[in-house]
Motif scaffolding. Structure first.
Motif, PDB file in Angstrom:
ATOM      1  N   ASN A  86      -3.632 -12.340   7.212  1.00  0.00           N
ATOM      2  CA  ASN A  86      -4.108 -11.926   5.891  1.00  0.00           C
ATOM      3  C   ASN A  86      -5.573 -11.510   5.936  1.00  0.00           C
ATOM      4  OD1 ASN A  86      -1.608 -12.473   4.679  1.00  0.00           O
ATOM      5  ND2 ASN A  86      -2.150 -14.603   4.308  1.00  0.00           N
ATOM      6  N   PHE A  87      -6.342 -12.127   6.849  1.00  0.00           N
ATOM      7  CA  PHE A  87      -7.747 -11.753   6.993  1.00  0.00           C
ATOM      8  C   PHE A  87      -7.883 -10.311   7.472  1.00  0.00           C
ATOM      9  CE2 PHE A  87     -11.884 -12.436   9.538  1.00  0.00           C
ATOM     10  CZ  PHE A  87     -12.647 -12.008   8.475  1.00  0.00           C
ATOM     11  N   VAL A  88      -7.006  -9.896   8.353  1.00  0.00           N
ATOM     12  CA  VAL A  88      -7.052  -8.515   8.833  1.00  0.00           C
ATOM     13  C   VAL A  88      -6.847  -7.549   7.665  1.00  0.00           C
ATOM     14  CG1 VAL A  88      -5.893  -6.808  10.278  1.00  0.00           C
ATOM     15  CG2 VAL A  88      -6.368  -9.094  11.190  1.00  0.00           C
ATOM     16  N   LEU A  89      -5.833  -7.838   6.831  1.00  0.00           N
ATOM     17  CA  LEU A  89      -5.573  -6.966   5.684  1.00  0.00           C
ATOM     18  C   LEU A  89      -6.695  -7.051   4.660  1.00  0.00           C
ATOM     19  CD1 LEU A  89      -1.751  -7.601   5.249  1.00  0.00           C
ATOM     20  CD2 LEU A  89      -2.819  -5.407   5.719  1.00  0.00           C
ATOM     21  N   GLY A  90      -7.128  -8.269   4.342  1.00  0.00           N
ATOM     22  CA  GLY A  90      -8.206  -8.420   3.376  1.00  0.00           C
ATOM     23  C   GLY A  90      -9.515  -7.828   3.877  1.00  0.00           C
ATOM     24  N   GLY A  91      -9.790  -7.978   5.165  1.00  0.00           N
ATOM     25  CA  GLY A  91     -11.031  -7.454   5.720  1.00  0.00           C
ATOM     26  C   GLY A  91     -11.069  -5.947   5.798  1.00  0.00           C
ATOM     27  N   ILE A  92      -9.983  -5.337   6.246  1.00  0.00           N
ATOM     28  CA  ILE A  92      -9.957  -3.876   6.375  1.00  0.00           C
ATOM     29  C   ILE A  92     -10.053  -3.217   5.005  1.00  0.00           C
ATOM     30  CG2 ILE A  92      -8.463  -1.931   6.987  1.00  0.00           C
ATOM     31  CD1 ILE A  92      -7.579  -3.521   9.423  1.00  0.00           C
ATOM     32  N   THR A  93      -9.331  -3.762   4.017  1.00  0.00           N
ATOM     33  CA  THR A  93      -9.431  -3.180   2.671  1.00  0.00           C
ATOM     34  C   THR A  93     -10.843  -3.339   2.126  1.00  0.00           C
ATOM     35  OG1 THR A  93      -8.554  -5.279   1.799  1.00  0.00           O
ATOM     36  CG2 THR A  93      -6.997  -3.470   2.097  1.00  0.00           C
ATOM     37  N   GLY A  94     -11.552  -4.404   2.530  1.00  0.00           N
ATOM     38  CA  GLY A  94     -12.939  -4.557   2.123  1.00  0.00           C
ATOM     39  C   GLY A  94     -13.849  -3.528   2.756  1.00  0.00           C
ATOM     40  N   VAL A  95     -13.562  -3.132   3.988  1.00  0.00           N
ATOM     41  CA  VAL A  95     -14.365  -2.090   4.640  1.00  0.00           C
ATOM     42  C   VAL A  95     -14.254  -0.777   3.875  1.00  0.00           C
ATOM     43  CG1 VAL A  95     -14.569  -0.684   6.725  1.00  0.00           C
ATOM     44  CG2 VAL A  95     -14.254  -3.156   6.910  1.00  0.00           C
ATOM     45  N   PHE A  96     -13.044  -0.458   3.398  1.00  0.00           N
ATOM     46  CA  PHE A  96     -12.887   0.760   2.588  1.00  0.00           C
ATOM     47  C   PHE A  96     -13.743   0.680   1.332  1.00  0.00           C
ATOM     48  CE2 PHE A  96      -8.694   1.122   4.830  1.00  0.00           C
ATOM     49  CZ  PHE A  96      -8.965   2.331   5.450  1.00  0.00           C
ATOM     50  N   LEU A  97     -13.734  -0.490   0.672  1.00  0.00           N
ATOM     51  CA  LEU A  97     -14.495  -0.627  -0.569  1.00  0.00           C
ATOM     52  C   LEU A  97     -15.993  -0.608  -0.326  1.00  0.00           C
ATOM     53  CD1 LEU A  97     -12.359  -3.337  -2.409  1.00  0.00           C
ATOM     54  CD2 LEU A  97     -12.600  -0.930  -3.024  1.00  0.00           C
ATOM     55  N   ALA A  98     -16.423  -0.867   0.904  1.00  0.00           N
ATOM     56  CA  ALA A  98     -17.855  -0.796   1.209  1.00  0.00           C
ATOM     57  C   ALA A  98     -18.360   0.632   1.276  1.00  0.00           C
ATOM     58  CB  ALA A  98     -18.137  -1.507   2.533  1.00  0.00           C
ATOM     59  N   ALA A  99     -17.455   1.589   1.428  1.00  0.00           N
ATOM     60  CA  ALA A  99     -17.842   3.000   1.484  1.00  0.00           C
ATOM     61  C   ALA A  99     -17.972   3.545   0.059  1.00  0.00           C
ATOM     62  CB  ALA A  99     -16.807   3.801   2.266  1.00  0.00           C
ATOM     63  N   ILE A 100     -19.127   4.085  -0.280  1.00  0.00           N
ATOM     64  CA  ILE A 100     -19.410   4.493  -1.656  1.00  0.00           C
ATOM     65  C   ILE A 100     -18.372   5.470  -2.213  1.00  0.00           C
ATOM     66  CG2 ILE A 100     -21.064   5.712  -3.139  1.00  0.00           C
ATOM     67  CD1 ILE A 100     -23.278   4.558  -1.317  1.00  0.00           C
ATOM     68  N   PRO A 101     -17.999   6.556  -1.514  1.00  0.00           N
ATOM     69  CA  PRO A 101     -17.048   7.502  -2.122  1.00  0.00           C
ATOM     70  C   PRO A 101     -15.696   6.861  -2.438  1.00  0.00           C
ATOM     71  CG  PRO A 101     -18.114   8.472  -0.202  1.00  0.00           C
ATOM     72  CD  PRO A 101     -18.444   7.020  -0.183  1.00  0.00           C
ATOM     73  N   VAL A 102     -15.214   5.998  -1.541  1.00  0.00           N
ATOM     74  CA  VAL A 102     -13.938   5.323  -1.784  1.00  0.00           C
ATOM     75  C   VAL A 102     -14.080   4.315  -2.911  1.00  0.00           C
ATOM     76  CG1 VAL A 102     -12.131   3.898  -0.749  1.00  0.00           C
ATOM     77  CG2 VAL A 102     -13.283   5.646   0.629  1.00  0.00           C
ATOM     78  N   ASN A 103     -15.190   3.596  -2.914  1.00  0.00           N
ATOM     79  CA  ASN A 103     -15.412   2.570  -3.926  1.00  0.00           C
ATOM     80  C   ASN A 103     -15.424   3.174  -5.331  1.00  0.00           C
ATOM     81  OD1 ASN A 103     -17.285   0.880  -5.753  1.00  0.00           O
ATOM     82  ND2 ASN A 103     -16.892  -0.518  -4.044  1.00  0.00           N
ATOM     83  N   LEU A 104     -16.061   4.320  -5.505  1.00  0.00           N
ATOM     84  CA  LEU A 104     -16.155   4.923  -6.835  1.00  0.00           C
ATOM     85  C   LEU A 104     -14.785   5.263  -7.397  1.00  0.00           C
ATOM     86  CD1 LEU A 104     -19.261   7.254  -6.338  1.00  0.00           C
ATOM     87  CD2 LEU A 104     -19.155   5.053  -7.523  1.00  0.00           C
ATOM     88  N   ILE A 105     -13.825   5.536  -6.523  1.00  0.00           N
ATOM     89  CA  ILE A 105     -12.476   5.863  -6.972  1.00  0.00           C
ATOM     90  C   ILE A 105     -11.659   4.609  -7.237  1.00  0.00           C
ATOM     91  CG2 ILE A 105     -10.298   6.961  -6.286  1.00  0.00           C
ATOM     92  CD1 ILE A 105     -11.971   8.949  -4.651  1.00  0.00           C
ATOM     93  N   LEU A 106     -11.798   3.604  -6.380  1.00  0.00           N
ATOM     94  CA  LEU A 106     -10.896   2.451  -6.413  1.00  0.00           C
ATOM     95  C   LEU A 106     -11.475   1.216  -7.095  1.00  0.00           C
ATOM     96  CD1 LEU A 106      -9.455   2.611  -2.774  1.00  0.00           C
ATOM     97  CD2 LEU A 106      -8.368   3.406  -4.887  1.00  0.00           C
ATOM     98  N   HIS A 107     -12.756   1.233  -7.443  1.00  0.00           N
ATOM     99  CA  HIS A 107     -13.407  -0.011  -7.840  1.00  0.00           C
ATOM    100  C   HIS A 107     -12.766  -0.662  -9.065  1.00  0.00           C
ATOM    101  CE1 HIS A 107     -16.574  -2.991  -8.001  1.00  0.00           C
ATOM    102  NE2 HIS A 107     -16.722  -2.752  -9.286  1.00  0.00           N
ATOM    103  N   GLU A 108     -12.426   0.075 -10.063  1.00  0.00           N
ATOM    104  CA  GLU A 108     -11.871  -0.509 -11.289  1.00  0.00           C
ATOM    105  C   GLU A 108     -10.349  -0.509 -11.290  1.00  0.00           C
ATOM    106  OE1 GLU A 108     -13.344  -2.209 -13.482  1.00  0.00           O
ATOM    107  OE2 GLU A 108     -15.349  -1.845 -12.709  1.00  0.00           O
ATOM    108  N   THR A 109      -9.747  -0.517 -10.118  1.00  0.00           N
ATOM    109  CA  THR A 109      -8.291  -0.494 -10.027  1.00  0.00           C
ATOM    110  C   THR A 109      -7.770  -1.787  -9.408  1.00  0.00           C
ATOM    111  OG1 THR A 109      -8.129   0.425  -7.788  1.00  0.00           O
ATOM    112  CG2 THR A 109      -8.472   1.986  -9.593  1.00  0.00           C
ATOM    113  N   TYR A 110      -6.448  -1.897  -9.355  1.00  0.00           N
ATOM    114  CA  TYR A 110      -5.797  -3.063  -8.767  1.00  0.00           C
ATOM    115  C   TYR A 110      -6.051  -3.161  -7.260  1.00  0.00           C
ATOM    116  CZ  TYR A 110      -3.106  -5.479 -12.322  1.00  0.00           C
ATOM    117  OH  TYR A 110      -2.737  -6.283 -13.371  1.00  0.00           O
TER     118      TYR A 110
END
Length: 595
Positions: A398-422
């Motif tokens: 679960n750490f692998v999945l939770g960690g990798i998805t966190g790396v995506f959210l650390a990227a500003i362009p991806v974060n701006l799209i996904l931040h207020e979503t599930y």
């Protein structure tokens, strides 16, 4: 539709009761037998204690206080779990059927605050209070009375946080807070409900409790270690508790200050978070400067538990012990430099935003170091799939999945799209439920013989793992997909025109989340039954090495203490082999060797 939803609620309740009854009646599931040989004789004694409730109200024994923390954490876990089950049942269909949006918001607020402040931190304190003194050869905590005071601040804190729910039937104008767990201004300032003030006061008490405990752990680890416990062979769990305590000392007082400012804004007309004063963005900076280190306050000790338990069932010492320690310290420092990735959409200077993106990406490196060390520890090891090991493996997965998805959210362009979503909800819950709770369950099973002197039902423990693992991945992976479909988070309903977005797919995903949540609930019911029933009736342990760790030179100090207790009480079973002592590699610095 409301009748159908009510029927679904009743059906779920009946299902959970039926699972509890089934587990209680099926006798052949009760496979307690520990891995090592040895007959069950009489319970392991833990010293003479005052009788009755006086023992628990007056104790300053670190082991008793650990049990009190654990009981408190389990009660909070149940409260938060019931809240989220009600929310998930409401979200089974797009419209509002079971509960009103205002009550949904109250459940959302209570669930988040309960799981983070009333379950997460106290359940770690349960393990650290009980076992850190045993692992470092100390008689007790450095300040036993302060240790007791730190715990007894928590029950009134919980009552204040939940007070709005208790006051609802009284019709006295006090209801549960509806601010969300982040309590963003100006919403948290403008709500006239006194339940918000009570919640803020309760949170303040939990912060004082955590700060007192952190000071105590630092003092204990620095000054109370046994003569044979050096910094080089200090166990990895104590290292993570030391790091966690350092983070708490810097993070929680800041939260306390922000809560006081928020109370002043609400009740005395100050303008700390008003537009004409400090501004609403100030609350976000103050809250997240605490809020993101809080994630590591919860995760680092659980990483320490996995680093301590996983090698026992891999038959190998923890690979790269020094690097696991260094990565722990690195995470502790970097955790204070990433808070603004929660605020990428708030309008801050792009140059500042980019620096926080770089730090947020960098903190993935020490996290990855730990993951590779766990995997390397498993490599060519003698892996035994006991319940503690299963939960450790589930933690890593679960750490692998939770960690990798966190790396995506650390990227500003991806974060701006996904931040207020599930997507964010899925990422965060892979960490909180998939990691923190899993490591906690694994530690409960691993140390259950020491705490209770008995063995749990191993078959039920594996049922608990598989139901939880399947439920977690159904629920939170569905959240990640819903996030990619831009389903907003924190919404009590999702009725919209199917021409605007794929309503059928969103509905299906929400139903999958609800099914997964029910599986987790069933697994938790099994766990509760197993722990309580085994504590009362399980076979009593007389073998001080129930996990067969001596043969690998991995017999920990806490089980050495347990062996002394059994010997003092005349309960130590003898074996045909005579003295079973196995020499350990006392010259290494891996923190795993015996005394």
């Amino acid at each position: 539709m409301a009748a159908e939803q009510l029927a679904l609620t009743v059906l779920m309740g009946v299902l959970l009761i039926a699972v509890f009854a089934l587990v209680a009646r099926i006798e052949n599931w009760r496979s307690y037998t520990p891995l090592a040989s040895g007959e069950a004789a009489s319970a392991a004694g833990h010293g003479h204690k005052p009788p009755g409730i006086a023992r628990w109200l007056t104790t300053v024994d670190h082991k008793d206080i650990g049990i009190l923390y654990g009981t408190y954490g389990v009660i909070a876990f149940i409260w938060g779990g019931v809240a989220v089950l009600l929310m998930r049942i409401e979200l089974f269909t797009p419209g509002t059927n079971l509960i009103e949006p205002s009550f949904y918001n109250a459940l959302l607020t209570s669930h988040g605050i309960t799981m983070l402040f009333l379950f997460g931190t106290p359940i770690i304190a349960a393990f650290s209070n009980y076992f850190v003194p045993l692992l470092i050869g100390a008689d007790d905590m450095a300040f036993p009375r302060i240790n007791a005071i730190a715990f007894w601040l928590l029950p009134p804190g919980a009552l204040l946080i939940w007070a709005g729910f208790f006051a609802m039937p009284l019709d006295i104008g006090i209801g549960p807070a509806e601010t969300s767990w982040t309590m963003y201004a100006p919403l948290s300032v403008s709500q006239p409900n006194p339940g918000v003030d009570l919640m803020l006061l309760g949170l303040h008490l939990t912060g004082v409790s955590a700060s007192m405990g952190a000071i105590n752990f630092i003092a204990t680890i620095f000054t109370e270690r046994g003569d044979d416990v050096t910094w080089a062979n200090l166990d990895i769990f104590s290292w993570t508790i030391l790091t966690q305590s350092g983070i708490i000392i810097f993070a929680f007082p800041l939260l306390g200050s922000a809560l006081i400012m928020l109370l002043l804004d609400r009740n005395f007309g100050t303008t700390f978070f008003a537009v004409e004063g400090g501004g609403p963005i100030l609350w976000q900076h103050l809250f997240w400067f605490f809020g993101h280190p809080e994630v590591y306050i919860l995760v680092l000790p659980m990483m320490g538990l996995v680093s301590w338990i996983l090698p026992k069932f891999a038959g190998r010492k923890l690979f790269g012990f020094k690097f696991v320690v260094y990565s722990t310290l690195a995470i502790g420092v970097l955790s204070f430099g990433v808070w603004a990735h929660h605020m990428f959409g708030s309008g801050m200077d792009p140059r500042i935003r980019a620096s926080f993106m770089a730090t947020s990406l960098a903190i993935a490196i020490p996290s990855a170091v730990k993951t590779f060390n766990w995997i390397t520890t498993l490599w060519n090891g003698n892996v035994r799939l006991t319940a503690p090991m299963l939960f450790c493996l589930g933690f890593v997965s679960n750490f692998v999945l939770g960690g990798i998805t966190g790396v995506f959210l650390a990227a500003i362009p991806v974060n701006l799209i996904l931040h207020e979503t599930y997507y964010v909800v899925g990422h965060f819950h892979y960490v909180v439920m998939g990691m923190i709770a899993f490591a906690g369950f694994g530690a409960v099973y691993y140390w259950f013989p020491i705490v209770t002197g008995r063995m749990y039902q191993r078959t039920l423990a594996k049922w608990h793992f598989w139901l939880s693992m399947i439920g977690v991945n159904i629920t939170f992976f569905a959240m990640l997909i819903a996030g990619y479909l831009e389903m907003p988070r924190r919404y009590a309903t999702y009725e919209f025109d199917p021409a605007l977005a794929p309503l059928a797919e969103i509905t299906l995903l929400h139903r999958a989340m609800t099914v997964g949540a029910v599986l987790i609930a069933i697994g938790t019911v099994i766990w509760l039954w197993n722990i309580v029933q085994s504590w009362l009736e399980g076979p009593e342990i007389t073998d001080p090495d129930p996990w067969d760790t001596k043969q690998y030179g991995l017999h920990g100090r806490e089980f050495a203490w347990f062996e002394d207790q059994l010997a003092e009480d005349g309960l130590l079973a003898t074996t045909d082999g005579g003295d079973e002592e196995v020499a350990t590699d006392g010259g290494t610095d891996d923190g795993e060797h015996d005394d």
